[in-house]
Design a protein around this motif. Structure first.
Motif, PDB file in Angstrom:
ATOM      1  N   ALA A 206       0.772  -1.227  -0.002  1.00 14.69           N
ATOM      2  CA  ALA A 206       0.051  -0.174  -0.126  1.00 14.69           C
ATOM      3  C   ALA A 206       0.816   1.203   0.118  1.00 14.69           C
ATOM      4  O   ALA A 206       0.362   2.272  -0.270  1.00 14.69           O
ATOM      5  CB  ALA A 206      -0.867  -0.108   1.289  1.00 14.69           C
ATOM      6  N   THR A 210       0.043   4.567  -2.118  1.00 20.10           N
ATOM      7  CA  THR A 210      -0.257   5.657  -1.303  1.00 20.10           C
ATOM      8  C   THR A 210       0.664   7.105  -1.808  1.00 20.10           C
ATOM      9  O   THR A 210       0.032   8.091  -2.040  1.00 20.10           O
ATOM     10  CB  THR A 210      -0.147   5.493   0.254  1.00 20.10           C
ATOM     11  N   PHE A 214      -0.258  10.694  -3.394  1.00 22.93           N
ATOM     12  CA  PHE A 214       0.061  11.933  -2.882  1.00 22.93           C
ATOM     13  C   PHE A 214       0.668  12.915  -4.015  1.00 22.93           C
ATOM     14  O   PHE A 214       0.318  14.012  -4.158  1.00 22.93           O
ATOM     15  CB  PHE A 214       0.985  11.744  -1.664  1.00 22.93           C
ATOM     16  N   THR A 271      -3.535   6.498 -10.424  1.00 21.03           N
ATOM     17  CA  THR A 271      -2.836   8.011 -10.285  1.00 21.03           C
ATOM     18  C   THR A 271      -3.233   8.908 -11.661  1.00 21.03           C
ATOM     19  O   THR A 271      -3.552   9.758 -11.559  1.00 21.03           O
ATOM     20  CB  THR A 271      -1.325   7.938 -10.214  1.00 21.03           C
TER      21      THR A 271
END
Length: 468
Positions: A206, A210, A214, A271
């Motif tokens: 993960a 993550t 970001f 993304t």
């Protein structure tokens, strides 16, 4: 740019054909189509033939020397180039049609096209060629081609397209004054992926996703699009060696490669929509900022523009004196005021003859000469306006009618003693004037001054008559 893209394409072909044919089948990792498609998005269509020819030659050489052999080099080259052209055409049409108002349509259609439709069609064609010409099993060839090309396209194509469009437009690849931040983010993702794939705990998977999300929100678009590439490279490299959380329970090499590729593809799927939407919002914010600056500048100039328009509306363009409109407004103000004032109506004698004899240019010079002389003779608080062709009005403030007559007589004498210098030679002019006191009824005051002016003309001109 064409030569550079061709060299990068060749490097991808060598990597794929030389090192990624792990089961003797077609290459399991293929990034060259994404590189070529991104370049086709950025360059003008007139340059496509040269770019396709160079990359096609690289493809044939790589397949012939390192891949499945010369028997399939030409058809596989055609399939690879067609795949890149299809991906580039799809992205260009989506951007032209939907950008920037509908980013989800762009992302959804692009992902469906580059992940399913285009690579499935090319995989069917390539697997058929490999089976028919060199006898490779159809199913493994189809799966290897599809996964390798689909992940290569969705991961590499957006990055390559953005990078090459910025370079083609002469922009800095990672934005202005953000190079250090970009390097830090890329280095962070690289170290993070190495740490995650150096051990076998699956819950750590993960972390790269993550951090990629970001970066998709806060980083430059190109930096954010770099993150899935790093994930694919590290995940595949470690998983092939049997290291990392994706290698657990996968003994077959092909399965391990597919696991690394699919994980990187998942990061890209997560993304890419955010990167596209953030790019749209940044674009709109930039436009709003420009609009705000534009309207702020207009607002700051509004008072100046109003003053300029007001001056233009109340100024005679030839002499620079007040015009007829401003004269009547000023006369009404002085008529209702408590301070004494007198009104003088002034007319240049025989002005029509000056125009007829010397021309309108000389006539204009005469009018300007009188205006300059009047400004230098009168006080700053007195008011003079041009209300007709050669007719002027003067409001003399805080004075009796006798004093006003003296001021007007001084103006008449100065004008008579100062001929106007023109191209036709000196031109002498005289004035006739009528003077009246300004009372509460400004129309009556104006009529009295007019009647005095007409009396001066009847008396022979070049004289002053008082209405008192």
């Amino acid at each position: 740019m064409i030569l550079t893209v061709s060299l990068v394409y060749l490097a991808g072909v060598v990597l794929a054909c030389g090192y990624m044919r792990l089961d003797g089948s077609v290459a399991m990792i293929w990034v060259s189509s994404g590189v070529l498609a991104g370049a086709l998005v950025a360059v003008d269509r007139s340059r496509w033939p040269a770019l396709l020819a160079l990359c096609g030659a690289c493809n044939i050489a790589g397949t012939g020397f390192l891949g499945l052999g010369w028997a399939v080099a030409l058809p596989l080259m055609a399939i690879n180039l067609a795949e890149a052209v299809a991906g580039a055409t799809l992205l260009r049409r989506l951007v032209d049609r939907y950008w920037p108002r509908a980013t989800m349509e762009i992302v959804s259609a692009m992902l469906l096209g580059t992940m399913l439709f285009i690579p499935v069609i090319s995989a069917l064609c390539a697997a058929g060629v490999a089976w028919g010409l060199v006898g490779l099993p159809f199913a493994p060839s189809f799966v290897n081609w599809w996964i390798g090309h689909a992940v290569g396209m969705i991961v590499v194509l957006p990055f390559a397209a953005v990078l090459m469009m910025r370079l083609a437009d002469g922009q800095a690849p990672f934005g202005e004054h953000r190079h250090l931040l970009s390097v830090l983010m890329v280095a962070t993702m690289l170290l993070l992926c190495i740490g995650v794939f150096s051990q076998f705990n699956r819950w750590t998977l993960a972390a790269p996703l993550t951090f990629a999300l970001f970066c998709a929100v806060w980083a430059d678009a190109l930096v954010a699009l770099t993150m899935p590439i790093i994930v694919v490279a590290v995940a595949t490299a470690f998983t092939i060696r049997g290291i990392g959380p994706l290698s657990t329970g996968l003994g077959d090499m092909a399965d391990r490669v597919h696991a690394g590729l699919l994980y990187g593809g998942m990061v890209s799927l997560g993304t890419l929509p955010i990167v596209t939407e953030q790019a749209r919002r940044r674009r709109e914010l930039a436009q709003l900022s420009l609009s705000e600056a534009h309207y702020r500048a207009m607002s700051e100039r509004a008072d100046d523009l109003i003053d300029e328009l007001r001056r233009a509306a109340f100024t005679d363009p030839l002499t620079g004196l007040a015009n007829r409109r401003l004269f009547f407004e000023t006369l009404r103000e002085r008529a209702t005021g408590t301070e004494r004032a007198c009104l003088a109506m002034v007319d240049i004698d025989h002005f029509k003859q000056v125009n007829d004899r010397y021309g309108h240019a000389v006539g204009d010079a005469v009018l300007c000469h009188f205006a300059d002389l009047a400004r230098s003779t009168l006080r700053s608080r007195d008011f003079i306006a041009r209300i007709g062709g050669e007719e002027f009005a003067i409001i003399i403030q805080d004075t009796t009618i006798e004093q006003a007559c003296q001021v007007c007589q001084r103006l008449l004498d100065r004008l008579a003693a100062s001929p106007v210098d023109t191209a036709a030679g000196p031109v002498s002019i005289t004035l006739s004037s009528g003077v009246a006191a300004v009372g509460p009824d400004c129309d009556a005051s104006l009529a009295a001054a007019d009647e005095a002016l007409y009396q001066a003309k009847r008396d022979g001109r070049s004289r002053l008559v008082s209405a008192a």
